[in-house]
Scaffold this active site. Structure first.
Site, mmCIF file in Angstrom:
data_model
loop_
_atom_site.group_PDB
_atom_site.id
_atom_site.type_symbol
_atom_site.label_atom_id
_atom_site.label_comp_id
_atom_site.label_asym_id
_atom_site.label_seq_id
_atom_site.Cartn_x
_atom_site.Cartn_y
_atom_site.Cartn_z
ATOM 1 N N ARG A 98 0.809 -1.167 0.073
ATOM 2 C CA ARG A 98 0.080 -0.072 -0.166
ATOM 3 C C ARG A 98 0.936 1.256 0.152
ATOM 4 O O ARG A 98 1.966 1.145 0.627
ATOM 5 C CB ARG A 98 -0.894 -0.052 1.296
ATOM 6 C CG ARG A 98 -1.731 1.209 1.565
ATOM 7 C CD ARG A 98 -2.902 1.142 1.077
ATOM 8 N NE ARG A 98 -3.956 1.896 1.927
ATOM 9 C CZ ARG A 98 -5.302 2.314 1.083
ATOM 10 N NH1 ARG A 98 -5.325 2.104 -0.082
ATOM 11 N NH2 ARG A 98 -5.919 3.177 1.884
ATOM 12 N N THR A 371 -9.845 0.704 -7.695
ATOM 13 C CA THR A 371 -9.580 -0.619 -7.173
ATOM 14 C C THR A 371 -9.841 -1.829 -8.185
ATOM 15 O O THR A 371 -10.835 -1.614 -8.700
ATOM 16 C CB THR A 371 -10.027 -0.820 -5.652
ATOM 17 O OG1 THR A 371 -9.936 0.549 -4.903
ATOM 18 C CG2 THR A 371 -9.488 -1.978 -4.946
ATOM 19 N N THR A 389 -5.114 -0.790 -6.198
ATOM 20 C CA THR A 389 -5.873 0.613 -6.236
ATOM 21 C C THR A 389 -5.143 1.579 -6.513
ATOM 22 O O THR A 389 -3.872 1.834 -6.070
ATOM 23 C CB THR A 389 -6.792 0.741 -5.087
ATOM 24 O OG1 THR A 389 -7.565 1.763 -5.585
ATOM 25 C CG2 THR A 389 -6.059 1.146 -3.850
ATOM 26 N N ASN A 391 -7.073 4.379 -5.863
ATOM 27 C CA ASN A 391 -8.064 4.944 -5.174
ATOM 28 C C ASN A 391 -9.167 5.058 -5.952
ATOM 29 O O ASN A 391 -10.138 4.320 -6.598
ATOM 30 C CB ASN A 391 -7.724 6.027 -4.272
ATOM 31 C CG ASN A 391 -8.878 6.520 -3.035
ATOM 32 O OD1 ASN A 391 -9.664 5.607 -2.927
ATOM 33 N ND2 ASN A 391 -8.884 7.656 -2.812
ATOM 34 N N ASP A 413 -7.489 8.681 1.711
ATOM 35 C CA ASP A 413 -7.910 7.455 2.651
ATOM 36 C C ASP A 413 -7.536 8.061 4.201
ATOM 37 O O ASP A 413 -7.780 7.185 4.921
ATOM 38 C CB ASP A 413 -7.422 6.183 2.219
ATOM 39 C CG ASP A 413 -8.348 5.688 1.113
ATOM 40 O OD1 ASP A 413 -9.648 6.090 0.919
ATOM 41 O OD2 ASP A 413 -7.915 4.616 0.410
ATOM 42 N N SER A 442 -7.113 1.398 4.632
ATOM 43 C CA SER A 442 -7.710 0.954 3.463
ATOM 44 C C SER A 442 -9.118 0.150 3.912
ATOM 45 O O SER A 442 -9.050 -0.345 5.221
ATOM 46 C CB SER A 442 -6.727 -0.023 2.896
ATOM 47 O OG SER A 442 -7.326 -0.613 1.729
ATOM 48 N N GLY A 464 -14.368 0.607 -2.378
ATOM 49 C CA GLY A 464 -13.903 1.403 -1.225
ATOM 50 C C GLY A 464 -14.898 0.682 0.175
ATOM 51 O O GLY A 464 -14.461 -0.360 0.160
HETATM 52 O O1 DON Z 1 -8.002 1.365 0.084
HETATM 53 C C1 DON Z 1 -9.176 1.859 -0.026
HETATM 54 O O2 DON Z 1 -10.305 1.446 0.705
HETATM 55 C C2 DON Z 1 -9.616 2.402 -1.090
HETATM 56 N N1 DON Z 1 -8.721 3.299 -1.680
HETATM 57 C C3 DON Z 1 -10.254 1.834 -2.178
HETATM 58 C C4 DON Z 1 -10.855 2.366 -3.283
HETATM 59 C C5 DON Z 1 -11.863 1.817 -4.132
HETATM 60 O O3 DON Z 1 -11.971 0.458 -3.969
HETATM 61 C C6 DON Z 1 -12.425 2.391 -5.353
HETATM 62 N N2 DON Z 1 -12.910 1.185 -6.248
HETATM 63 N N3 DON Z 1 -13.853 1.413 -6.752
#
Ligand code: DON
Length: 568
Positions: A98, A371, A389, A391, A413, A442, A464
Site C-alpha cells: 500500500r 481498485t 488500487t 483509489n 483515505d 484501507s 471502497g
Molecule cells: O483502500 C481503500 O479502501 C480505497 N482506496 C479503495 C478504493 C476503491 O475501492 C475504489 N474502487 N472502486
C-alpha cells in the site's frame, strides 16, 4: 375439491411470499488453474504465464502490470495494494504494498487557514498521491515466490502498451467520461488519451511501454530511481505535489501476518491493518454466525436488517480503532474475538433498527503487541488474492509526463479532519490522521477461505468501504445460501456503513415488500444512483471456488464490469 384448492392456494401463497432466491447456474469451470480479474486480456495473459510453467505469483505479477494498460481506471503501477497468498503446504502470508504518506506530509495539509477541508485537494492533482507501492510489491512477491524470470512477466505489459489495446465499450465510456478531468489536472496534456473513444478503438501507451521496459530491465530501480523517479518528482514540482526522490527510494513493501477466524466450520484468511478489510470482514461474519440467515432468505428484510446492524457496529469500530499499526497499537485480537463481537451484538433487536447516532465504537483495552481485484489458483494449489488500487477511477487524474502512468489519490483515505467523511463517506479519527511515512487506512479485503485445511475460495473486490460488505455477502452467499461462485458474485448486494445511517441496495436487490418492512423497522432505504462514482454497483467481485470434485469454478463480475475468467 374445495379443500384441495385451498391447500394448493396456501402452498402457492407460501411460495410467493418466500424471498426471491437466485437461479442455479455455474461460471467457467477449469481443471487445474484459473485467473479471474477485471479484463479478459489480462486474464488471458495470466493464464498464458501459468501454461508456460509460471505459478500463481508469476501470473499475479503479469496480470497486475497488464491491468495498468487494460484497466487504467484502477490497474496500476502508480498505486498500491495488498496480497494474501496461500502456499500449497497450507501456509498463508500477506504482503502490504500500500502507498505511504510522503515525508513532507503533515496532519492538516488538506485544511485551509480556518480549519476546513479544501475541496478536491486530497483527491485530484499531485498532492493527492501517496508514495506508490505496486512495483516494489510485485518485486517482493516475485523474489520470494516467483518461478519464471522477472523479464518474462513484464514483457506482456510492454507488448500490450506499445502495440495498444482495443477498448471495450465500458473502457471507451470511462475514458470519455474522464476527458475534462484529464485536461484539467495535467500540466503536460496526455494527448494520446484525449479522443472521443469508441469500442474497438486501439489505445497505445507508448511512454508507459518504455517505463515497463525500464522496470523489465532494471527491476526496482526502473521505477524508484532513474528516469521514472525523475519524471514523478518533476510532475510533483510542476503540480504542487510533495513526493521526493528519497520518498521513492525509501519505499518498501512489507510481509505481515494475515488474520484469520473460523466461520461455520470454514477458515477465513484476510488482510490485517493497515487495511480495515480483514477485521471488518471477520466482525461481520462472526456477528451474523449465530443466526439462521439461510432460513430467513437471501436479501430478505430480516437478513438485511441483521447485516445492517452488524455493519453499523463494525464500521463504528473501523472509524475509531483502525489505522496503521506501525504508528498506533491496533487491538486486532480484541476486535475479532468471539466475546467482544457477542457483546457488540447483544443490543441487536431483530425487529427494530438501532440509530447510528446511538452506536459508538466498542470499548477495547490497549493490546501489546477504483481498485481492482485479482484471484488466481495455479495447478499446484497455490492461491493468490490481490487487491490493488489508485483509489478513485484514474487516481488523481495526473498522468506522469514522460513515464505515462496514472498516480494514485490515496491520501484521501487518511482522515483529513476527525469526523469529516472522505470521498467514500467514511469517517476516521486520531489513528488515521496524516503522518509522514504512515500508511492510510484501507478497506481492501483480499481473502482466502479454507475448509478442513484445503483451499475453498479466493475472493476480493473494489468499491471502497463497499469492498468489505461485498466480500462478506459473497462468502455468506456461498456458505449459507449454497450458491455457486458465479451465482454468489452475480447476486444483488446491499450496503451500509454506520454513517450515513442508511441501507443502500443495488437496483432490484430488495423487493418492495421487504423495503417497506425495513422502513417499518426504522431503517432508511436509499437506492444507489450516483453514476459519476460508479455507485450504482456495490463492488466488482472476482472469485474462484474449489468444487467438491477439485475443479475450479470462476465467479467473474461480468455484469458489473468487463471482468472475466481464463482457465485450463
Ligand atoms: O483502500 C481503500 O479502501 C480505497 N482506496 C479503495 C478504493 C476503491 O475501492 C475504489 N474502487 N472502486
Amino acid at each position: 375439491m374445495i379443500k384441495r384448492f385451498s391447500l394448493l392456494s396456501l402452498v402457492i401463497i407460501a411460495v410467493a411470499c418466500q424471498p426471491e432466491q437466485p437461479k442455479r447456474y455455474q461460471g467457467m469451470v477449469a481443471d487445474s488453474a484459473m485467473v479471474v480479474c477485471a479484463h479478459p486480456v489480462a486474464s488471458r495473459i495470466g493464464i498464458d504465464i501459468m501454461r508456460k510453467g509460471g505459478n500463481a505469483v508469476d501470473a499475479a505479477v503479469a496480470v497486475q502490470l497488464a491491468l495498468t494498460v487494460a484497466f487504467p481506471e484502477a490497474g496500476n503501477i502508480g498505486g498500491g495494494g495488498f496480497m494474501i497468498l496461500r502456499e500449497p503446504t497450507g501456509k498463508s502470508v500477506a504482503l502490504d504494498f500500500r502507498e505511504k504518506a510522503p515525508s513532507r506530509a503533515f496532519r492538516d495539509m488538506y485544511l485551509d487557514s480556518t480549519g476546513n477541508v479544501i475541496d478536491k485537494l486530497s483527491t485530484k492533482g499531485a498532492l493527492a498521491s501517496g508514495v506508490p507501492g505496486s512495483i516494489d510489491g510485485m518485486i517482493e512477491m516475485h523474489t520470494r515466490y516467483g518461478r519464471l524470470p522477472w523479464k518474462d512477466l513484464v514483457q506482456p505489459a510492454v507488448d500490450l502498451a506499445l502495440k495498444g489495446i482495443a477498448l471495450t465499450q465500458r473502457e471507451a465510456d470511462n475514458l470519455n467520461h474522464a476527458q475534462l478531468k484529464l485536461k484539467k489536472y495535467n500540466t503536460v496534456t496526455p494527448h494520446y488519451l484525449l479522443n472521443e473513444w469508441r469500442a474497438g478503438d486501439t489505445l497505445k501507451w507508448t511512454e508507459l511501454g518504455h517505463t515497463f521496459e525500464r522496470i523489465r530491465d532494471e527491476g526496482r530501480k526502473g521505477f524508484y530511481e532513474g528516469k521514472t523517479a525523475d519524471d514523478i518528482v518533476a510532475e510533483m514540482k510542476r503540480s504542487n505535489g510533495i513526493i521526493t526522490h528519497d520518498d521513492l527510494k525509501n519505499y518498501h513493501s512489507q510481509w505481515v501476518e494475515p488474520i484469520s477466524a473460523s466461520y461455520k466450520g470454514y477458515t477465513v484468511i484476510s488482510m490485517p491493518p493497515p487495511s480495515s478489510g480483514g477485521i471488518t470482514l471477520i466482525q461481520l461474519l462472526k456477528s451474523i454466525e449465530p443466526y439462521p440467515v439461510e432460513k430467513w432468505g437471501h436479501n430478505s428484510a430480516k437478513t438485511i436488517h441483521l447485516y445492517t446492524e452488524a455493519e453499523r457496529r463494525s464500521f463504528a469500530d473501523r472509524a475509531v480503532h483502525l489505522g496503521d499499526p506501525r504508528f498506533y497499537d491496533i487491538p486486532t485480537s480484541t476486535l475479532t474475538s468471539e466475546s467482544y463481537i457477542t457483546e457488540r451484538m447483544s443490543t441487536f433487536n431483530p425487529d427494530k433498527a438501532t440509530r447510528s447516532t446511538d452506536v459508538r465504537e466498542g470499548n477495547v483495552m490497549p493490546e501489546h503487541t477504483e481498485t481492482t481485484h485479482i484471484s488466481i489458483v495455479d495447478k499446484d494449489g497455490m492461491a493468490v488474492s490481490v487487491t490493488t488500487t489508485l483509489n478513485d477511477w484514474f487516481g488523481n487524474y495526473v498522468v506522469v509526463a514522460g513515464s505515462g502512468f496514472f498516480l494514485n489519490n490515496e491520501m484521501d483515505d487518511f482522515s483529513m479532519k476527525p469526523g469529516v467523511p472522505n470521498s467514500y463517506g467514511v469517517t476516521g479519527g486520531l489513528k488515521n490522521e496524516i503522518q509522514p511515512g504512515k500508511t492510510m487506512l484501507s478497506s481492501m479485503t483480499p481473502t482466502i477461505v479454507t475448509k478442513n485445511d484445503s483451499l475453498f475460495m479466493v475472493v476480493g473486490s473494489p468499491g471502497g468501504p463497499r469492498i468489505m460488505t461485498a466480500v462478506f455477502q459473497t462468502i455468506v452467499n456461498v456458505i449459507d445460501f449454497k450458491l455457486g461462485m458465479q451465482e454468489a458474485v452475480d447476486a444483488k448486494r446491499i450496503h451500509s456503513q454506520w454513517l450515513p445511517d442508511a441501507i443502500f441496495p443495488e437496483y432490484g436487490a430488495i423487493s418492495k415488500r421487504d423495503s417497506i418492512r425495513l422502513s417499518d423497522m426504522g431503517h432508511s432505504v436509499k437506492t444507489l444512483n450516483d453514476l459519476d462514482k460508479g455507485l450504482t454497483f456495490i463492488g466488482r467481485v472476482d472469485g474462484i471456488l474449489v468444487l467438491p470434485n477439485r475443479k475450479l469454478e470462476a465467479g467473474a463480475d461480468g455484469k458489473r464490469g468487463d471482468d472475466s475468467a481464463a482457465g485450463y
